[in-house]
Scaffold this motif. Structure first.
Motif, PDB file in Angstrom:
ATOM      1  N   GLN A   1       0.793  -1.232   0.000  1.00 25.94           N
ATOM      2  CA  GLN A   1       0.000   0.000   0.000  1.00 25.94           C
ATOM      3  C   GLN A   1       0.827   1.285   0.000  1.00 25.94           C
ATOM      4  O   GLN A   1       0.300   2.346  -0.329  1.00 25.94           O
ATOM      5  N   ASN A   2       2.100   1.235   0.353  1.00 25.41           N
ATOM      6  CA  ASN A   2       2.925   2.445   0.407  1.00 25.41           C
ATOM      7  C   ASN A   2       3.460   2.824  -0.965  1.00 25.41           C
ATOM      8  O   ASN A   2       3.375   2.047  -1.926  1.00 25.41           O
ATOM      9  N   ARG A   3       4.033   4.023  -1.045  1.00 26.72           N
ATOM     10  CA  ARG A   3       4.635   4.510  -2.289  1.00 26.72           C
ATOM     11  C   ARG A   3       6.033   5.042  -2.007  1.00 26.72           C
ATOM     12  O   ARG A   3       6.316   5.524  -0.900  1.00 26.72           O
ATOM     13  N   ILE A   4       6.896   4.943  -3.017  1.00 27.79           N
ATOM     14  CA  ILE A   4       8.246   5.508  -2.955  1.00 27.79           C
ATOM     15  C   ILE A   4       8.367   6.518  -4.079  1.00 27.79           C
ATOM     16  O   ILE A   4       8.289   6.156  -5.256  1.00 27.79           O
ATOM     17  N   ALA A   5       8.516   7.794  -3.721  1.00 25.03           N
ATOM     18  CA  ALA A   5       8.579   8.879  -4.702  1.00 25.03           C
ATOM     19  C   ALA A   5       7.385   8.847  -5.653  1.00 25.03           C
ATOM     20  O   ALA A   5       7.520   9.061  -6.856  1.00 25.03           O
ATOM     21  N   GLY A   6       6.228   8.536  -5.104  1.00 25.52           N
ATOM     22  CA  GLY A   6       5.014   8.519  -5.911  1.00 25.52           C
ATOM     23  C   GLY A   6       4.747   7.229  -6.655  1.00 25.52           C
ATOM     24  O   GLY A   6       3.713   7.085  -7.314  1.00 25.52           O
ATOM     25  N   VAL A   7       5.678   6.280  -6.561  1.00 27.37           N
ATOM     26  CA  VAL A   7       5.528   4.997  -7.261  1.00 27.37           C
ATOM     27  C   VAL A   7       5.130   3.929  -6.252  1.00 27.37           C
ATOM     28  O   VAL A   7       5.791   3.781  -5.211  1.00 27.37           O
ATOM     29  N   PRO A   8       4.076   3.150  -6.505  1.00 25.82           N
ATOM     30  CA  PRO A   8       3.669   2.102  -5.565  1.00 25.82           C
ATOM     31  C   PRO A   8       4.805   1.115  -5.294  1.00 25.82           C
ATOM     32  O   PRO A   8       5.548   0.749  -6.202  1.00 25.82           O
ATOM     33  N   VAL A   9       4.931   0.716  -4.037  1.00 29.93           N
ATOM     34  CA  VAL A   9       6.001  -0.221  -3.653  1.00 29.93           C
ATOM     35  C   VAL A   9       5.950  -1.511  -4.474  1.00 29.93           C
ATOM     36  O   VAL A   9       7.001  -2.015  -4.879  1.00 29.93           O
ATOM     37  N   PRO A  10       4.764  -2.094  -4.771  1.00 31.98           N
ATOM     38  CA  PRO A  10       4.753  -3.305  -5.599  1.00 31.98           C
ATOM     39  C   PRO A  10       5.400  -3.104  -6.970  1.00 31.98           C
ATOM     40  O   PRO A  10       6.048  -4.015  -7.496  1.00 31.98           O
ATOM     41  N   VAL A  11       5.249  -1.908  -7.549  1.00 31.05           N
ATOM     42  CA  VAL A  11       5.874  -1.633  -8.843  1.00 31.05           C
ATOM     43  C   VAL A  11       7.392  -1.580  -8.697  1.00 31.05           C
ATOM     44  O   VAL A  11       8.126  -2.101  -9.529  1.00 31.05           O
ATOM     45  N   VAL A  12       7.864  -0.965  -7.616  1.00 33.70           N
ATOM     46  CA  VAL A  12       9.303  -0.908  -7.356  1.00 33.70           C
ATOM     47  C   VAL A  12       9.862  -2.317  -7.168  1.00 33.70           C
ATOM     48  O   VAL A  12      10.911  -2.670  -7.727  1.00 33.70           O
ATOM     49  N   ILE A  13       9.152  -3.124  -6.381  1.00 34.21           N
ATOM     50  CA  ILE A  13       9.592  -4.508  -6.162  1.00 34.21           C
ATOM     51  C   ILE A  13       9.642  -5.263  -7.481  1.00 34.21           C
ATOM     52  O   ILE A  13      10.610  -5.990  -7.766  1.00 34.21           O
ATOM     53  N   MET A  14       8.614  -5.090  -8.308  1.00 38.24           N
ATOM     54  CA  MET A  14       8.570  -5.772  -9.601  1.00 38.24           C
ATOM     55  C   MET A  14       9.775  -5.404 -10.459  1.00 38.24           C
ATOM     56  O   MET A  14      10.435  -6.279 -11.035  1.00 38.24           O
ATOM     57  N   LEU A  15      10.103  -4.120 -10.543  1.00 42.39           N
ATOM     58  CA  LEU A  15      11.221  -3.678 -11.371  1.00 42.39           C
ATOM     59  C   LEU A  15      12.555  -4.187 -10.829  1.00 42.39           C
ATOM     60  O   LEU A  15      13.439  -4.597 -11.603  1.00 42.39           O
ATOM     61  N   VAL A  16      12.719  -4.166  -9.507  1.00 42.85           N
ATOM     62  CA  VAL A  16      13.963  -4.662  -8.900  1.00 42.85           C
ATOM     63  C   VAL A  16      14.133  -6.156  -9.164  1.00 42.85           C
ATOM     64  O   VAL A  16      15.223  -6.626  -9.514  1.00 42.85           O
ATOM     65  N   VAL A  17      13.050  -6.910  -9.007  1.00 42.89           N
ATOM     66  CA  VAL A  17      13.114  -8.356  -9.246  1.00 42.89           C
ATOM     67  C   VAL A  17      13.433  -8.645 -10.711  1.00 42.89           C
ATOM     68  O   VAL A  17      14.262  -9.515 -11.019  1.00 42.89           O
ATOM     69  N   PHE A  18      12.810  -7.921 -11.632  1.00 42.43           N
ATOM     70  CA  PHE A  18      13.095  -8.132 -13.049  1.00 42.43           C
ATOM     71  C   PHE A  18      14.558  -7.823 -13.360  1.00 42.43           C
ATOM     72  O   PHE A  18      15.204  -8.558 -14.114  1.00 42.43           O
ATOM     73  N   ALA A  19      15.087  -6.749 -12.784  1.00 42.87           N
ATOM     74  CA  ALA A  19      16.487  -6.394 -13.035  1.00 42.87           C
ATOM     75  C   ALA A  19      17.431  -7.463 -12.488  1.00 42.87           C
ATOM     76  O   ALA A  19      18.367  -7.897 -13.175  1.00 42.87           O
ATOM     77  N   ALA A  20      17.179  -7.913 -11.253  1.00 41.16           N
ATOM     78  CA  ALA A  20      18.050  -8.918 -10.644  1.00 41.16           C
ATOM     79  C   ALA A  20      17.951 -10.261 -11.354  1.00 41.16           C
ATOM     80  O   ALA A  20      18.967 -10.908 -11.656  1.00 41.16           O
ATOM     81  N   ALA A  21      16.720 -10.688 -11.632  1.00 36.81           N
ATOM     82  CA  ALA A  21      16.526 -11.973 -12.307  1.00 36.81           C
ATOM     83  C   ALA A  21      17.038 -11.925 -13.734  1.00 36.81           C
ATOM     84  O   ALA A  21      17.565 -12.920 -14.254  1.00 36.81           O
TER      85      ALA A  21
END
Length: 350
Positions: free
Chosen positions: A165-185
């Protein structure tokens, strides 16, 4: 009679062009859908709506990451949706009784165990992955309902809710997690020895084994990755809803597989990228969002998504045939293909 023999360099360029066409297929689909929806709805390109697309896509996209690893190996994991529901229930119940750290650890451990079981069934008992994961899907669905008696499990931990439910710099945390996981994987798949072994095993398992690749271990690890990412997707969905639903992941395995196929990963194994999978997941997310904006019937939405999947599979299976139907240029290549500079040899026969 004159025979034209294509040089190895030209064949390599043709192969690279074909691979690029497969990778870009999902990009063109995304652009086309985006242009249509931009014209059809003024709301589509607004910041809030685009964030909603990312948020709605994040869960299926995480499942699709693990599915990409498995499908590149020419296997399939039908249990990820049920694994999401089961790990969500385990996480919520442990969180309620033992706290945040124990709850997250239990969920990750449950996901890894599910992947390990799937991998062992496929490699050690030689079961087809379709059958093995279909069976574990049924088992996990039943266990989820048994543990909860069919009732949702409430989650009241504020810190855990922040995952969804939280946001980082206006971006939902789930979206940030998704992008980080895609980059790492994506780095793991494209830049490490394990990634090379995944491609080699998917392309030709026996040849990879004879070359020293421990193919069974590679497959087991891929299924474990899929299980752990199903647990992570379960965290996000549970945190967003503040509730763990035992049936939360029902049908999401099909959406994850569709994203992988649309992204250009071959069901025959040995070919695929996580960037393509991300674009494929966004294609499905944008289509869902657009049809909601246009107030399309939910029943027709499933029809449209099914047709998109059929189109993607058709193109994957027939791209070479379609390219051969295009008119040839003077240098002997189809439009869009590289010219044969210095790549032919004329053999004269009498």
């Amino acid at each position: 009679m004159t025979l034209s023999v294509t040089s190895p360099a030209s064949r390599s360029r043709l192969s690279s062009a074909a691979a690029a066409a497969r990778r870009l297929r999902a990009v063109w689909m995304l652009l086309l859908v985006g242009i249509v929806l931009t014209i059809a709805s003024p709301v589509f390109l607004t910041h809030n709506n685009l964030m909603n697309v990312g948020l709605a896509t994040s869960v299926a996209a995480l499942l699709a990451v693990g599915q990409t690893y498995v499908i590149i190996l020419a296997e399939i994991d039908l249990s990820v949706g049920a694994a999401l529901g089961f790990t969500a229930v385990v996480t919520a119940q442990t969180l309620r009784d033992h706290g945040l750290v124990a709850g997250v650890a239990a969920g990750v451990a449950a996901g890894a165990a599910i992947g390990l079981v799937n991998g062992l069934l496929v490699t050690k008992t030689r079961m087809p992955s379709f059958i093995a994961t279909l069976a574990t899907m049924s088992v996990l669905s039943g266990l989820s309902l048994q543990l909860t008696k069919g009732n949702p499990v409430a989650v009241t931990d504020y810190d855990f809710q922040g995952i969804g439910q939280n946001r980082i710099a206006g971006v939902p945390v789930p979206v940030v997690i998704m992008l980080v996981v895609f980059a790492a994987a994506g780095y793991l798949l494209a830049r490490t020895r394990f990634g090379r072994h995944v491609y080699a095993t998917g392309d030709n398992t026996e040849a990879a084994r004879l070359s020293g690749v421990r193919t069974d271990r590679v497959k087991i690890l891929a299924f474990v990755v899929s299980g752990v990412l199903a647990a992570l997707a379960g965290f996000i969905l549970t945190a967003r809803l503040s509730t763990a639903e035992p049936t939360a992941g029902t049908g999401l395995e099909l959406e994850a597989i569709a994203a992988v196929i649309i992204g250009g990963t071959s069901l025959a194994g040995g070919r695929g990228t996580l960037l393509g999978t991300l674009v494929g997941a966004l294609v499905l997310g944008v289509i869902d969002n657009g049809m909601n904006l246009l107030d399309v019937s939910p029943f027709l939405q499933n029809v449209v998504k099914g047709l998109v999947i059929l189109l993607a599979v058709f193109l994957d299976r027939n791209i070479d045939v379609l390219r051969s139907l295009l008119p040839k240029r003077a240098d002997g290549t189809a439009p869009g293909g590289p010219p044969h500079r210095g790549g032919t040899a004329a053999a004269k026969t009498r």
